[in-house]
Design a protein around this motif. Structure first.
Motif, PDB file in Angstrom:
ATOM      1  N   GLN A   1      16.277  -6.125  89.777  1.00  0.00           N
ATOM      2  CA  GLN A   1      16.663  -7.116  90.269  1.00  0.00           C
ATOM      3  C   GLN A   1      17.054  -7.093  91.847  1.00  0.00           C
ATOM      4  O   GLN A   1      17.137  -7.389  92.839  1.00  0.00           O
ATOM      5  CB  GLN A   1      17.876  -8.430  89.477  1.00  0.00           C
ATOM      6  N   LYS A   2      17.830  -5.855  92.033  1.00  0.00           N
ATOM      7  CA  LYS A   2      18.064  -4.578  93.277  1.00  0.00           C
ATOM      8  C   LYS A   2      18.274  -3.826  92.918  1.00  0.00           C
ATOM      9  O   LYS A   2      18.897  -2.578  92.007  1.00  0.00           O
ATOM     10  CB  LYS A   2      19.410  -5.116  93.571  1.00  0.00           C
TER      11      LYS A   2
ATOM     12  N   ALA B   1      20.352  -4.173  87.196  1.00  0.00           N
ATOM     13  CA  ALA B   1      19.649  -5.383  86.661  1.00  0.00           C
ATOM     14  C   ALA B   1      18.405  -5.902  86.657  1.00  0.00           C
ATOM     15  O   ALA B   1      17.421  -5.342  87.714  1.00  0.00           O
ATOM     16  CB  ALA B   1      20.826  -6.825  88.042  1.00  0.00           C
TER      17      ALA B   1
ATOM     18  N   GLU C   1      15.285  -8.051  85.659  1.00  0.00           N
ATOM     19  CA  GLU C   1      14.507  -9.305  85.656  1.00  0.00           C
ATOM     20  C   GLU C   1      13.043  -9.314  85.175  1.00  0.00           C
ATOM     21  O   GLU C   1      12.332  -8.697  85.154  1.00  0.00           O
ATOM     22  CB  GLU C   1      14.415  -9.738  87.555  1.00  0.00           C
TER      23      GLU C   1
ATOM     24  N   LYS D   1      10.108 -12.346  84.442  1.00  0.00           N
ATOM     25  CA  LYS D   1       9.452 -13.671  84.682  1.00  0.00           C
ATOM     26  C   LYS D   1       7.811 -13.501  83.877  1.00  0.00           C
ATOM     27  O   LYS D   1       7.413 -12.893  83.850  1.00  0.00           O
ATOM     28  CB  LYS D   1       9.054 -13.887  85.780  1.00  0.00           C
TER      29      LYS D   1
ATOM     30  N   VAL E   1      12.375 -16.836  85.309  1.00  0.00           N
ATOM     31  CA  VAL E   1      13.161 -15.984  85.417  1.00  0.00           C
ATOM     32  C   VAL E   1      14.038 -15.684  84.541  1.00  0.00           C
ATOM     33  O   VAL E   1      15.034 -17.369  84.005  1.00  0.00           O
ATOM     34  CB  VAL E   1      13.072 -15.502  86.443  1.00  0.00           C
TER      35      VAL E   1
ATOM     36  N   HIS F   1      17.470 -13.121  82.931  1.00  0.00           N
ATOM     37  CA  HIS F   1      17.593 -11.338  83.823  1.00  0.00           C
ATOM     38  C   HIS F   1      18.774 -10.753  82.649  1.00  0.00           C
ATOM     39  O   HIS F   1      19.004 -11.824  81.827  1.00  0.00           O
ATOM     40  CB  HIS F   1      18.957 -11.702  84.657  1.00  0.00           C
TER      41      HIS F   1
END
Length: 796
Positions: free
Chosen positions: A273-274, A306, A308, A310, A316, A318
């Motif tokens: 995610q980041k 994190a 993710e 999808k 989505v 997490h």
């Protein structure tokens, strides 16, 4: 088949004369050979004449189903009759054949009706078929299903449908205008593909025959997916631990998200995610998180990411991944000298801190616990001071002269497994203090200096070393004392204060003094200074710088030769006289040899080479001259040799009166004959005076010898003893004219010689020379008799 047999028994054959035709009715599937009817009877034919009349059966079609039994006249079945195969779905199924009677030329048509039996069960085209229904389909929706088929007719065909029990579907059966049953599946309850993706239903078709037959098919209801579910991770937080030395590409953890949907809606893609750290990579297809860059516990101990997930429909979800890095013992301890005192004075007391050491290990736990120790057996110890600090202390006394510096190796070892260690070396220099006095190379020195050395020449050199450094090791030399007098010392020797070279201030004379001792002091430049002394014993080496000195015979006051009287009756070997000489040198330089240079009659006299004795070589003959002149040479053994000569006058006579004219002739030029008596009297008086003087001098010399034994040396009659005799070994074959001891008085500017008896007896005759100061004490065995003494006085 049992039904067929019953039919055969109860069958009633109707004869119908319709258009001249005969009809029979039989059920299908009768066994071969079963009777259809008595056709001979029905046609009015005689059974016995059937074969003769050539009656035969002719069937239409390719297959001959019937034949005539000529014996009984019956029509029987020859092939299997399947109504469904022959007539299909026709309500009336007839088989036609003709009976031909050839003799009558008649043709009789025959119809056989095939009636249906329930020999076929309902069946579906396939054992199963799929029915696809979306999970979003509303309840009440109807879905047609494949219909069953039954080739039988009437009640033997399909009469009803049934559906296996389930909660989602009902079966609705309708009858069409043609009487055919039609079934439909009705959705009673909504479907959920994620709950149940496939529903298996059994559809049963049943006929009305006796017995009842049925057929089944499986309806597989496939629930079609709609994207109504987001991906779901197997756990909301993934916690994993990994060693920091895990190789690149290793899988750390695999995240897993599942989607209850299917197809595209089920396809899940993973991503960070980041991106907070580039140490890890994530496989978008399978969710594997792998190490991309080397991990370092000391840099980052844990990572939180994190992830993710999808699906293909865009839904989505997490999860969180927490990665803990486990410490490996991959860092050796770091050793830093924060403070070092170098150089260290060698008089530093034990316990003095010389270095402060900082030790650090970047690892964790036992991997970061460090212990320090010294590698070598040096006079130092290491002690823990505080957290991660150690002190290096002096453990015992230092000695710079033994070890001027130390390469101290400190080893820091952690408690990891396996252990890691670091070595750090420090160069510690020991500074000097003045704790060592100068030390001479030898405990004493002996120097040998030839006499007559040039003034100012270096005769010896001493050297002292000091184990200290710099100023503490700078040695200066000085002369502290000597057995020489102070005035004589200052004028005799000096020393270079820097080099230790000893110089002669004047030329030494072996005959003046033969040895002396000086004490040399070496002093360093420390504060306070330290010093040490050494004795230098200087021996003066003799050189042949003194010619032999003839003591006897001596020349007269006017330089005339002495006269010796030899009896005419002297035989061969008679001791005429003895030349006595001494040499102020010593050793080889004082070894004397005697030679007869000139003689009036060389064959008449001989001279001892080492004794100096002049003897007659043969008896005196009348032809021989009365007066003889002998020139003797005394030579030492030095290099080059030095010598002295003396001339002797010999007179052969039996008494003084007989020899006097000869002596008068010799001395007439210098002394008148009339004065002879005067000189004899004077000589006797002088001899008496010298005797008294000699006795006095002997007493004085005895006293001086007891006070200064070194200033008076005596040479005994022993032949060349190991004590340093001045006479060579072969002197034992002859002696001086008298038994004597030669005593040399080393008085300043005067030499006194005394010839003494070894046994200490008083001499009978005394000869004194005024100018020489020499005393001769005879033992009465010499050829020098009283007359000779008077002649000596005459010569004076």
């Amino acid at each position: 088949m049992s039904g067929i047999r019953l039919l055969n028994e109860d069958i009633s054959i109707l004869q119908l004369y319709i258009s001249g035709q005969i009809r029979y009715s039989i059920p299908e599937e009768m066994q071969k050979g079963s009777s259809v009817g008595n056709i001979a009877k029905d046609l009015g034919l005689d059974v016995e004449q059937l074969s003769d009349r050539a009656v035969r059966i002719l069937s239409r079609g390719r297959t001959q189903y019937f034949a005539l039994n000529f014996k009984s006249g019956h029509l029987y079945v020859t092939e299997r009759i399947d109504r469904e195969e022959i007539c299909g779905g026709m309500e009336m199924c007839l088989l036609n054949c003709e009976v031909i009677v050839e003799d009558k030329m008649k043709l009789f048509p025959v119809e056989v009706e095939i009636t249906d039996i329930n020999d076929n069960a309902p069946s579906f085209r396939s054992e199963e078929f799929d029915l696809k229904i979306s999970e979003t389909t509303a309840p009440g929706s109807r879905f047609s299903v494949r219909q069953a088929e039954d080739p039988d007719m009437g009640l033997n065909s399909i009469q009803s449908y049934q559906l296996s029990s389930n909660i989602h579907f009902l079966l609705d059966v309708e009858t069409r205008s043609d009487g055919v049953k039609y079934a439909e599946v009705v959705l009673e309850k909504s479907l959920d593909r994620e709950e149940q993706a496939v529903h298996n239903l059994i559809l049963i078709a049943t006929d009305g025959g006796d017995p009842v037959r049925s057929g089944t098919t499986q309806i597989r209801v496939i629930v079609l997916d709609s994207n109504d579910n987001a991906p779901v991770f197997s756990q909301p937080v993934y916690k994993v631990s990994v060693w920091e030395n895990v190789p690149k590409g290793s899988t750390v953890v695999t995240v897993k998200a599942t989607d209850l949907d299917e197809g595209v809606n089920k396809e899940v893609k993973y991503s960070f995610q980041k991106i907070t750290d580039k140490k890890f990579s994530l496989d978008s297809e399978n969710g594997k998180i792998t190490v991309k860059e080397p991990l370092d516990f000391e840099e980052t101990r844990d990572y939180t990411m994190a992830v993710e997930a999808k699906d293909g429909g865009g839904l989505v979800t997490h999860c969180k991944v927490e990665i803990e890095v486990i410490d490996e013992n991959d860092n050796a301890p770091e050793v830093t000298f924060t403070s070092v005192s170098s150089p260290v004075p060698e008089d530093s007391v034990p316990g003095t801190v010389i270095a402060l050491i900082s030790v650090n290990d970047l690892d964790f736990g036992d991997n970061g616990k460090v212990a320090c120790h010294l590698m070598d057996d040096f006079p130092f110890i290491i002690r823990s001071s505080s957290n991660n600090y150690y002190k290096l202390l002096i453990d015992s006394h230092l000695d710079r002269e033994k070890t001027p510096e130390y390469n101290i190796t400190i080893t820091a070892t952690d408690k990891g497994s396996p252990t890691l260690s670091t070595q750090k070396t420090i160069l510690l220099q020991i500074s000097d203090i003045n704790d060592n006095a100068p030390v001479f190379e030898k405990p004493s020195y002996t120097a040998y200096v030839p006499e007559n050395n040039p003034s100012g020449a270096s005769i010896f050199s001493v050297e002292a070393s000091d184990r200290d450094l710099d100023r503490n090791a700078r040695v200066t030399y000085s002369i502290r004392s000597s057995n020489l007098q102070e005035v004589l010392l200052s004028s005799s020797i000096s020393i270079n204060s820097q080099t230790g070279a000893i110089y002669a201030q004047r030329s030494f004379d072996y005959e003046q003094f033969r040895e002396f001792e000086v004490q040399v002091q070496a002093q360093d430049g420390g504060s306070p200074p330290l010093s040490s002394n050494v004795t230098v014993r200087v021996f003066i080496l003799d050189q042949n710088d003194n010619a032999p000195r003839i003591l006897y015979p001596s020349l007269g006051a006017d330089g005339s030769a002495l006269f010796e009287m030899v009896p005419r009756s002297a035989e061969a070997g008679y001791l005429v006289t003895k030349v006595v000489a001494v040499d102020a040198d010593s050793g080889h330089n004082a070894w004397l040899s005697y030679h007869l240079l000139q003689a009036t009659e060389p064959t008449l006299f001989s001279m001892g080479l080492h004794t100096g004795e002049i003897r007659t070589a043969r008896g005196f003959a009348d032809r021989d001259a009365v007066k003889h002149r002998l020139v003797t040479l005394v030579k030492d053994n030095g290099q080059p040799p030095l010598s002295a000569t003396v001339t002797l006058n010999l007179v052969f006579a039996e008494n003084f009166q007989e020899a006097l004219p000869e002596m008068s002739d010799q001395s007439g030029d210098s002394t008148p004959q009339s004065d002879l008596q005067f000189y004899l009297v004077l000589a006797l008086a002088l001899i008496s005076f010298l005797f008294l003087l000699t006795v006095t001098l002997a007493i004085v010399m005895k006293l001086r010898r007891s006070r200064k034994p070194k200033l008076f040396q005596c040479f005994g009659p022993e032949p060349y003893s190991k004590t340093g005799s001045v006479f060579p070994p072969n002197y034992e074959d002859g002696t001086l004219p008298y038994s004597y001891q030669l005593c040399l008085s080393s008085d300043a500017r005067k030499n006194d010689f005394s010839f003494l008896k070894p046994n200490g007896q008083v001499a009978d005759n005394i000869l004194c020379g005024e100018s020489s100061g020499m005393v001769f004490m005879g033992n009465g065995s010499s050829g020098l008799n009283d007359k000779a003494v008077k002649m000596q006085g005459k010569s004076f």
